[in-house]
Each structure stands twice: as C-alpha cells, then as structure tokens.
Design a protein around this motif. Structure first.
Motif, PDB file in Angstrom:
ATOM      1  N   LYS A 110      11.226  13.687  -2.111  1.00 40.95           N
ATOM      2  CA  LYS A 110      11.935  14.958  -2.240  1.00 40.95           C
ATOM      3  C   LYS A 110      13.406  14.722  -2.556  1.00 40.95           C
ATOM      4  O   LYS A 110      14.019  15.469  -3.333  1.00 40.95           O
ATOM      5  N   SER A 111      13.976  13.674  -1.945  1.00 37.87           N
ATOM      6  CA  SER A 111      15.383  13.348  -2.224  1.00 37.87           C
ATOM      7  C   SER A 111      15.554  12.849  -3.655  1.00 37.87           C
ATOM      8  O   SER A 111      16.482  13.261  -4.371  1.00 37.87           O
ATOM      9  N   ASP A 112      14.640  11.971  -4.090  1.00 36.82           N
ATOM     10  CA  ASP A 112      14.741  11.426  -5.450  1.00 36.82           C
ATOM     11  C   ASP A 112      14.479  12.477  -6.520  1.00 36.82           C
ATOM     12  O   ASP A 112      14.948  12.351  -7.650  1.00 36.82           O
ATOM     13  N   ALA A 113      13.736  13.512  -6.163  1.00 37.83           N
ATOM     14  CA  ALA A 113      13.464  14.576  -7.133  1.00 37.83           C
ATOM     15  C   ALA A 113      14.754  15.247  -7.585  1.00 37.83           C
ATOM     16  O   ALA A 113      14.845  15.754  -8.711  1.00 37.83           O
ATOM     17  N   PHE A 114      15.778  15.236  -6.736  1.00 35.43           N
ATOM     18  CA  PHE A 114      17.064  15.861  -7.078  1.00 35.43           C
ATOM     19  C   PHE A 114      18.131  14.832  -7.448  1.00 35.43           C
ATOM     20  O   PHE A 114      18.991  15.103  -8.289  1.00 35.43           O
ATOM     21  N   ASP A 115      18.075  13.637  -6.808  1.00 35.51           N
ATOM     22  CA  ASP A 115      19.148  12.662  -6.990  1.00 35.51           C
ATOM     23  C   ASP A 115      18.871  11.666  -8.112  1.00 35.51           C
ATOM     24  O   ASP A 115      19.795  11.069  -8.655  1.00 35.51           O
ATOM     25  N   ASP A 116      17.613  11.455  -8.438  1.00 32.65           N
ATOM     26  CA  ASP A 116      17.257  10.481  -9.472  1.00 32.65           C
ATOM     27  C   ASP A 116      16.839  11.227 -10.743  1.00 32.65           C
ATOM     28  O   ASP A 116      16.589  12.429 -10.725  1.00 32.65           O
ATOM     29  N   ARG A 117      16.749  10.496 -11.842  1.00 31.94           N
ATOM     30  CA  ARG A 117      16.372  11.120 -13.117  1.00 31.94           C
ATOM     31  C   ARG A 117      15.034  10.599 -13.618  1.00 31.94           C
ATOM     32  O   ARG A 117      14.802  10.551 -14.818  1.00 31.94           O
ATOM     33  N   ALA A 118      14.173  10.193 -12.720  1.00 30.06           N
ATOM     34  CA  ALA A 118      12.861   9.702 -13.129  1.00 30.06           C
ATOM     35  C   ALA A 118      12.008  10.837 -13.673  1.00 30.06           C
ATOM     36  O   ALA A 118      12.139  11.991 -13.240  1.00 30.06           O
ATOM     37  N   GLY A 119      11.131  10.505 -14.611  1.00 32.48           N
ATOM     38  CA  GLY A 119      10.256  11.524 -15.169  1.00 32.48           C
ATOM     39  C   GLY A 119       9.176  11.950 -14.206  1.00 32.48           C
ATOM     40  O   GLY A 119       8.780  13.109 -14.158  1.00 32.48           O
ATOM     41  N   THR A 120       8.695  10.986 -13.412  1.00 31.68           N
ATOM     42  CA  THR A 120       7.689  11.278 -12.389  1.00 31.68           C
ATOM     43  C   THR A 120       7.783  10.237 -11.289  1.00 31.68           C
ATOM     44  O   THR A 120       8.305   9.130 -11.490  1.00 31.68           O
ATOM     45  N   LEU A 121       7.272  10.588 -10.102  1.00 38.26           N
ATOM     46  CA  LEU A 121       7.252   9.691  -8.950  1.00 38.26           C
ATOM     47  C   LEU A 121       5.799   9.384  -8.617  1.00 38.26           C
ATOM     48  O   LEU A 121       4.965  10.284  -8.559  1.00 38.26           O
ATOM     49  N   LEU A 122       5.506   8.104  -8.416  1.00 37.04           N
ATOM     50  CA  LEU A 122       4.142   7.662  -8.139  1.00 37.04           C
ATOM     51  C   LEU A 122       4.112   6.968  -6.788  1.00 37.04           C
ATOM     52  O   LEU A 122       4.834   5.986  -6.565  1.00 37.04           O
ATOM     53  N   TYR A 123       3.259   7.472  -5.901  1.00 35.40           N
ATOM     54  CA  TYR A 123       3.110   6.891  -4.566  1.00 35.40           C
ATOM     55  C   TYR A 123       1.742   6.232  -4.468  1.00 35.40           C
ATOM     56  O   TYR A 123       0.710   6.899  -4.514  1.00 35.40           O
ATOM     57  N   LEU A 124       1.721   4.903  -4.330  1.00 32.95           N
ATOM     58  CA  LEU A 124       0.491   4.150  -4.126  1.00 32.95           C
ATOM     59  C   LEU A 124       0.309   3.946  -2.627  1.00 32.95           C
ATOM     60  O   LEU A 124       1.092   3.248  -1.986  1.00 32.95           O
ATOM     61  N   LYS A 125      -0.724   4.544  -2.093  1.00 34.64           N
ATOM     62  CA  LYS A 125      -0.914   4.549  -0.643  1.00 34.64           C
ATOM     63  C   LYS A 125      -1.429   3.198  -0.155  1.00 34.64           C
ATOM     64  O   LYS A 125      -1.832   2.329  -0.928  1.00 34.64           O
ATOM     65  N   GLU A 126      -1.422   3.062   1.180  1.00 39.41           N
ATOM     66  CA  GLU A 126      -1.756   1.787   1.795  1.00 39.41           C
ATOM     67  C   GLU A 126      -3.194   1.379   1.504  1.00 39.41           C
ATOM     68  O   GLU A 126      -3.498   0.198   1.316  1.00 39.41           O
ATOM     69  N   ASP A 127      -4.112   2.337   1.457  1.00 33.64           N
ATOM     70  CA  ASP A 127      -5.526   2.060   1.179  1.00 33.64           C
ATOM     71  C   ASP A 127      -5.855   2.208  -0.306  1.00 33.64           C
ATOM     72  O   ASP A 127      -6.965   2.617  -0.674  1.00 33.64           O
ATOM     73  N   PHE A 128      -4.915   1.870  -1.149  1.00 34.67           N
ATOM     74  CA  PHE A 128      -5.069   2.049  -2.588  1.00 34.67           C
ATOM     75  C   PHE A 128      -6.305   1.316  -3.110  1.00 34.67           C
ATOM     76  O   PHE A 128      -7.122   1.893  -3.842  1.00 34.67           O
ATOM     77  N   ASP A 129      -6.457   0.045  -2.755  1.00 32.43           N
ATOM     78  CA  ASP A 129      -7.579  -0.749  -3.283  1.00 32.43           C
ATOM     79  C   ASP A 129      -8.926  -0.145  -2.922  1.00 32.43           C
ATOM     80  O   ASP A 129      -9.793   0.072  -3.789  1.00 32.43           O
ATOM     81  N   THR A 130      -9.109   0.129  -1.634  1.00 31.88           N
ATOM     82  CA  THR A 130     -10.395   0.639  -1.165  1.00 31.88           C
ATOM     83  C   THR A 130     -10.742   1.969  -1.810  1.00 31.88           C
ATOM     84  O   THR A 130     -11.884   2.187  -2.255  1.00 31.88           O
TER      85      THR A 130
END
Length: 412
Positions: A110-130
């Motif tokens: 939420k902070s980066d949505a306003f402070d950064d200029r990235a096109g999108t934010l990607l969150y890879l969760k802890e159980d990503f592989d499974t």
C-alpha cells in the motif's frame, strides 16, 4: 587532360589519398564483440536491499517495472522471475520478504503504491512452490495493479501462461520441484532457434555478436570514404565551371563535339576517380596486416566502388547545377552529413520512427550497409542488389541533373 589537371589540384589529392587511408585505419581497429555479448546478457533480476527501496530508481524505465515481494525464495520462484526478466518486456526488481508476514507485505505494498512508480506489485507467498505445482494460483501469489499502464494486462497474461506451463509439467512428472525445473530447462534447450521475420514479411538478417561488432567500423569507414568521393566529384565539377568561365566550353561546342559527349567525358572522370580511390583503399588495406572485419577485402572493395560511383556522380551534378565551387562544397558537405546520419552508419535506427526509417531507405549508404550484412552471412544475391541500386540511383541523379541544366539554361 582533365585527369592531369585534377592531379595538380592539392585538394583533390588530399581527399584522394587521405580518406582511403583513414578508412583503412578504421577497418584495422580490432572489434570488441564482447560489448555486444554483455548487452545481450544484461537483462537480469534487480535485487533490492530492502523492500522499502524504490524500484523506479534502479529499474529499466523503458520496460514495464514489476516490484516483487519474494517470500518464497526458492528455485521455482527464481525460475519464474528469470523467465519474466528474460522476456525483455518487464524490469523485475525483487526484495526478500521471507521474514515478513503477509499483513506486513500488504502494508508495504500500500505504501509503495503511492511512493514508488512500479507498474505492478507482485507478492510471491511462502507456499508458492506447493500451490503452483497443485494449480492453486490464488494462494501462490498476489498481483497488485497500481498504475494505469495497460501493460499490466500483458504481464498478467505472461505470468498466468508461465504458471500453467509449470503446473502442466508437474501433472505429468509428479510433485517434485527439482524434476519440474529439470524438465522445463531441458524443454527450453530443445526449442529450435528463433527465426527473425520483419512485419513486411521479408526475412531479416540475423547477425552474430561478432558480426554486429564488425558492422560499426564498416559504417565509419563508409562515412569517411564517402566524404572523399563527394569532394573529388566536386573537383570534377570545378573543371566544368572553369571551362565555362574561360570559354573553353564554348569553343568545344563550336567544334563537332556534342553536349552529351562532353558530359559523358566528365562522367567517365567520375568513374575513373572511383576506380582510383578504390585502388588506393585496396593498397592501404593490403598493407595493414591482420586486418579482419568479417568480409573479404575484395568483396568490400567491390561495394566501395559502386558506392563511390553514386556519390562521385551526385557531387558532380550538384556542382554543375550550382555553378559555384564554394556553394558546391557547402551542398555536398550537407548531403554527406544528413545522409550519413539517416542511413544508420553511426548508430542503429531499427527502433526509430516509421518516418525516419522511410527517409533512411532513400539514402544510398543504407543499402550498402545492408549489402555488408548480406556479405556477413554469405548471401550471393548481394551483387545483383548492389548493381540494381547503383543503376537506379545513377538514373535518378542524371535525370535530375539533365532537367536542372535545361531549366538553368532556359530551355524549358
């Protein structure tokens, strides 16, 4: 007689001897093709020291910037991000969030949505592989769309396709991550080499890194030798201007000599000058030892001769039409500067606008650079192309010159 007069002209001798020498020295420079190899490998994942670091400061802003919160930190997440980065469409900036909770990552997003200029934010969760291997993509990752850039749709499609491919391989090989990655990498190695085709339907010439490195000095050599051809052609035009001022032309016209025969004799001088400069360049090239620029010296001299024939004739016609040596010098130097820039001899113009590309195709040097590329790959049709291009330019130049002379003398 005209050749004897030219050989007494210091300016003519200067351009006749010096420009081939400089061109030969440029061709003798050792090409550093490692630069092009590094350029092809510079697409990688950008690591952020902290998740609060702004991706816009370190990313490639020409691509779609993706800031990644990687809580998985596994080989599979590394593989997914590498594939996204190597596609060339996305600039991947990753931060290690393995020690953060999902609530903390959401707060940072939420902070980066306003402070950064990235096109999108990607969150890879802890159980990503499974979750990915099981096809449960909703619990494997989270995508936050934080901009109006429509490329996020392309990103979403790309990552969805990639995850589906991983899940499909997993369904056929079992749930072992190492096995899935091994199969995916073996499939990538078995992929056929891509064929580069232009939008016009014509096949583009694919050069190796070494050939691309050789292309730069050839472009510079073309630029220098072209300058010599142009100013030597002006010297031929200068003889015409002097003969008109000294009434030599009038006396010749009172004899049985026709105007067309007179002009043909001057054009023959342009051919002789092109041969002379090509021979001098050839002497320099064979004197310089260990000269290697990806093309045989004889083939290079052939295309140099045809290039010189075009520009010698062009400068001769410009000089005759303008009727003044100083104006001719300004004109041919302008022609040389603009044509060299637009033809792509100094820098590539493949990514330029459609208008620039259209103007580039009007420049003779552009076609001779294409001829060099064809010689790189051993295309035997290069000589027929060069011959057709040379004849076409000569017809256009002589037609414009003939019309210009008639207008100048008030016959039209």
């Amino acid at each position: 007689m005209n050749i004897k007069l030219l050989l007494r002209n210091k300016a003519f001798l200067f351009f006749l001897c010096l420009t081939p020498l400089v061109s030969a020295l440029i061709l003798g420079i050792k090409a550093d093709f490692k630069l092009y190899t590094e350029e092809a490998e510079e697409i990688h994942i950008i690591e952020l020291d902290d998740c609060s670091d702004r991706a816009v400061y370190v990313s490639d802003t020409s691509a779609f910037v993706v800031k990644v919160y990687d809580s998985s930190q596994t080989e599979l997440s590394e593989y997914v991000l590498e594939q996204l980065a190597y596609s060339g469409m996305f600039s991947i900036c990753r931060s290690d969030t393995s020690k953060m909770t999902e609530e903390e990552v959401l707060k940072q997003a939420k902070s980066d949505a306003f402070d950064d200029r990235a096109g999108t934010l990607l969150y890879l969760k802890e159980d990503f592989d499974t979750c990915v291997l099981a096809g449960d993509y909703a619990n494997a990752l989270q995508i936050y769309d934080v901009s109006d850039d429509e490329r996020w749709v392309l990103f979403e499609t790309e990552i969805s396709s990639l995850l589906s491919k991983i899940h499909q391989v997993s369904a056929n090989t079992g749930m072992d991550t190492d096995t899935v990655l091994r199969v995916l990498r073996s499939l990538a190695e078995e992929m056929p080499e891509k064929e580069v085709v232009s939008l016009s339907g014509k096949e583009e010439i694919a050069l190796t890194n070494e050939q691309r490195a050789y292309k730069s000095p050839i472009g510079y050599a073309f630029a220098i030798i072209t300058l010599g051809f142009l100013f030597c052609g002006v010297c031929v035009a200068h003889t015409v201007i002097e003969e008109q001022d000294n009434k030599v032309y009038t006396r010749l016209m009172l004899s049985k000599l026709s105007q067309s025969e007179y002009l043909c004799s001057k054009l023959a001088m342009s051919v002789i000058i092109s041969i002379m400069q090509t021979l001098i360049l050839g002497i320099y090239m064979f004197v310089v030892k260990d000269m290697n620029f990806g093309i045989s010296k004889l083939n290079f001299l052939v295309i140099i001769f045809f290039l010189g024939l075009i520009f010698s004739t062009l400068s001769f016609v410009i000089g005759v039409l303008l009727g003044d040596v100083m104006s001719s010098n300004y004109a041919v130097f302008s022609v040389w500067t603009i044509s060299a820039l637009l033809s792509g001899m100094y820098f590539p113009i493949d990514s330029s606008s459609v208008t620039i590309k259209a103007l580039s195709n009007l420049m003779p040097q552009r076609w001779f650079m294409k001829a060099a590329e064809m010689l790189f790959v051993g295309d035997n049709s290069v000589y027929s192309m060069i011959l057709c291009i040379t004849v076409a330019y000569l017809i256009v130049i002589m037609s414009i010159g003939g019309i210009g002379l008639k207008i100048k003398r008030g016959n039209v």
